[in-house]
Design an enzyme around this catalytic site. Structure first.
Site, PDB file in Angstrom:
ATOM      1  N   ASN A  86      13.070   3.161   3.417  1.00 42.89           N
ATOM      2  CA  ASN A  86      12.902   3.725   2.074  1.00 42.89           C
ATOM      3  C   ASN A  86      13.338   5.190   2.078  1.00 42.89           C
ATOM      4  O   ASN A  86      13.734   5.718   3.110  1.00 42.89           O
ATOM      5  CB  ASN A  86      11.448   3.566   1.602  1.00 42.89           C
ATOM      6  N   ASP A 115       6.592  -1.973   3.599  1.00 43.24           N
ATOM      7  CA  ASP A 115       5.576  -3.012   3.361  1.00 43.24           C
ATOM      8  C   ASP A 115       5.859  -4.275   4.163  1.00 43.24           C
ATOM      9  O   ASP A 115       4.934  -4.966   4.586  1.00 43.24           O
ATOM     10  CB  ASP A 115       5.517  -3.361   1.870  1.00 43.24           C
ATOM     11  N   ALA A 133       2.722   8.861   5.560  1.00 41.80           N
ATOM     12  CA  ALA A 133       3.949   8.086   5.787  1.00 41.80           C
ATOM     13  C   ALA A 133       4.158   7.062   4.671  1.00 41.80           C
ATOM     14  O   ALA A 133       3.193   6.557   4.084  1.00 41.80           O
ATOM     15  CB  ALA A 133       3.866   7.361   7.130  1.00 41.80           C
ATOM     16  N   ASP A 184      -1.511  -2.669   7.702  1.00 40.49           N
ATOM     17  CA  ASP A 184      -1.863  -1.477   6.944  1.00 40.49           C
ATOM     18  C   ASP A 184      -2.456  -0.472   7.934  1.00 40.49           C
ATOM     19  O   ASP A 184      -3.571  -0.653   8.434  1.00 40.49           O
ATOM     20  CB  ASP A 184      -2.863  -1.817   5.833  1.00 40.49           C
TER      21      ASP A 184
HETATM   22  O1  C5P Z   1      -0.509   0.514  -0.306  1.00 43.67           O
HETATM   23  P1  C5P Z   1       0.272   1.748  -0.373  1.00 43.67           P
HETATM   24  O2  C5P Z   1       1.494   1.737   0.499  1.00 43.67           O
HETATM   25  O3  C5P Z   1       0.598   2.274  -1.718  1.00 43.67           O
HETATM   26  O4  C5P Z   1      -0.758   2.825   0.236  1.00 43.67           O
HETATM   27  C1  C5P Z   1      -0.385   4.121   0.488  1.00 43.67           C
HETATM   28  C2  C5P Z   1      -1.245   4.721   1.579  1.00 43.67           C
HETATM   29  O5  C5P Z   1      -1.467   3.789   2.633  1.00 43.67           O
HETATM   30  C3  C5P Z   1      -0.519   5.878   2.225  1.00 43.67           C
HETATM   31  O6  C5P Z   1      -1.503   6.770   2.677  1.00 43.67           O
HETATM   32  C4  C5P Z   1       0.224   5.206   3.355  1.00 43.67           C
HETATM   33  O7  C5P Z   1       0.552   6.125   4.391  1.00 43.67           O
HETATM   34  C5  C5P Z   1      -0.774   4.158   3.808  1.00 43.67           C
HETATM   35  N1  C5P Z   1      -0.171   2.948   4.360  1.00 43.67           N
HETATM   36  C6  C5P Z   1      -0.321   2.631   5.699  1.00 43.67           C
HETATM   37  N2  C5P Z   1       0.195   1.470   6.197  1.00 43.67           N
HETATM   38  C7  C5P Z   1       0.863   0.623   5.410  1.00 43.67           C
HETATM   39  C8  C5P Z   1       1.030   0.916   4.046  1.00 43.67           C
HETATM   40  C9  C5P Z   1       0.508   2.094   3.549  1.00 43.67           C
HETATM   41  O8  C5P Z   1      -0.915   3.423   6.431  1.00 43.67           O
HETATM   42  N3  C5P Z   1       1.357  -0.503   5.916  1.00 43.67           N
END
Ligand code: C5P
Length: 398
Positions: free
Chosen positions: A210, A279, A275, A306
């Site tokens: 991204n 996804d 970061a 996550d």
């Molecule tokens: O779910 P989303 O990506 O919007 O969430 C954002 C937050 O979750 C950010 O703090 C991002 O760094 C963290 N995040 C993570 N691991 C992922 C997806 C998001 O630590 N796989």
């Protein structure tokens, strides 16, 4: 490291005989690593020529509020946002009174009102003017508002009087400006920060990723380090230099970032997930380059772990700060993430705009925790990072 490296300073010069010291001060600030722009009040130009300051700073000197040429370059609001520190040296008695009343009758006073940067003044005036009750009250008011005062020196004054009121020597003012960025509020704390994008390989030459630049995470690492923390910066591939004194752990994929985060977060005090983790990743990474096919191609993707949730679940002692980049219903979606991911707080920002957020130098954000939300208006990511760290220190027991 120089005490002011990477710092952007507006040196505000007001009308007083000590203005001759500003040229030397400009040099000392630059020697300490700062990038300096000069703003002079009309009265200051009676004491020192803007040309001198322009030659030393290498940039046009701003003097007039209504100057269409200067506004076409860096407008005064943009300049106000650009700065990390507004240092007014010398600050005359009149200008200090002007600040107290929140006037905007000169470019410098307008910048004082508009800037989210920290503000410091080095007063310089006759000893009787410094001792006057009005000045004492004005200085107290500025201090209550968080302005740092670089107290004047004691000695013989240009007018022949002896006493406190003359501006501190440029070396001293520059050193004190450096101290302002070194508050030690996170001394003894370990802070782990994730930054940048992750790259998920499809085959030996291709990947999914991204547009994250990593600027926000790197600015947070610098701000936490400035505040005295031991910082581990876990970064995906970016074009940025690791801030001084931070330990860089370079990673590529979300899986690498998860492993590095779990290892670094054990025993840490704060985890900041800035970061932009991909996804999804390919279910299987092709060993050889995938050949072009005639009618398109389907990729079989699976969800990445996550990271921030995993780190929060494994370390109940941690203060965990997440980020939520949204394009609509910003606060609602951010609150949902705060609860779902069991975060201590979350920084929400609107990435539907091109002037802030992804890849931009500026950001506007909202700090959200269980019982409050605080808006940070548009400012540089460097300044926003400092404000986020300061807010965390002031509002939470860490
Ligand atoms: O779910 P989303 O990506 O919007 O969430 C954002 C937050 O979750 C950010 O703090 C991002 O760094 C963290 N995040 C993570 N691991 C992922 C997806 C998001 O630590 N796989």
């Amino acid at each position: 490291m120089s005490s002011l490296s990477n710092k952007r300073i507006i040196l505000g010069v007001t009308g007083g005989i000590a203005a001759y010291k500003s040229a030397e001060l400009l040099r000392r600030l630059q020697d300490s690593g700062a990038e300096v722009r000069v703003v002079m009040t009309p009265a200051a130009t009676e004491f020192i020529r803007p040309l001198t300051m322009q030659a030393l700073s290498g940039h046009p000197v701003h003097t007039e509020l209504l100057d269409s040429e200067a506004e076409a370059g860096m407008g005064h609001i943009e300049l106000a946002r650009w700065a990390d520190l507004l240092l007014i040296a010398p600050a005359s008695a009149d200008f200090i009174a002007n600040m107290v009343h929140g006037r905007a009758d000169s470019l410098l006073s307008a910048i004082h009102l508009a800037t989210p940067a920290r503000v410091a003044v080095a007063p310089a005036m006759n000893q009787a003017m410094w001792a006057h009750q009005a000045t004492t009250a004005n200085i107290e008011t500025l201090q209550q508002r968080g302005v740092s005062i670089i107290d004047p020196d004691n000695g013989i004054q240009a007018c022949g009087d002896v006493g406190p009121g003359r501006m501190q020597q440029p070396d001293t003012v520059a050193a004190m400006a450096g101290e302002l960025f070194n508050r030690g509020t996170l001394a003894g704390k370990k802070v782990v920060i994730t930054a940048g994008p992750t790259r998920e390989a499809l085959d030996p030459v291709r990947y999914i990723s991204n547009h994250s630049s990593g600027k926000m995470g790197y600015a947070l690492a610098e701000a936490a380090s400035e505040a005295g923390a031991k910082v581990v910066l876990i970064s995906g591939p970016v074009n940025l230099t690791c801030p001084d004194r931070c330990q860089l752990v370079a990673v590529v994929s979300a899986k690498d970032m998860l492993d590095a985060s779990l290892e670094a977060a054990a025993g840490a005090d704060i985890f900041i997930a800035a970061a932009a983790v991909a996804d999804y990743r390919a279910k299987t990474v092709a060993e050889q380059k995938i050949k072009k096919q005639n009618d398109g191609i389907s990729l079989d993707l699976e969800k990445n772990p996550d990271i921030v949730s995993a780190v929060a679940a494994a370390n109940s002692q941690l203060f965990v700060l997440g980020f939520a980049a949204e394009t609509e219903n910003v606060e609602t979606y951010a609150r949902d993430k705060l609860n779902r991911k069991k975060l201590s707080a979350i920084i929400a920002n609107d990435v539907s705009r091109s002037d802030v957020g992804f890849n931009a130098d500026d950001n506007e954000a909202c700090w959200i925790d269980a019982d409050s939300s605080t808006v940070f208006s548009k400012r540089s990511k460097t300044q926003l990072a400092r404000d986020i760290i300061e807010h965390m220190v002031n509002h939470h027991s860490l």
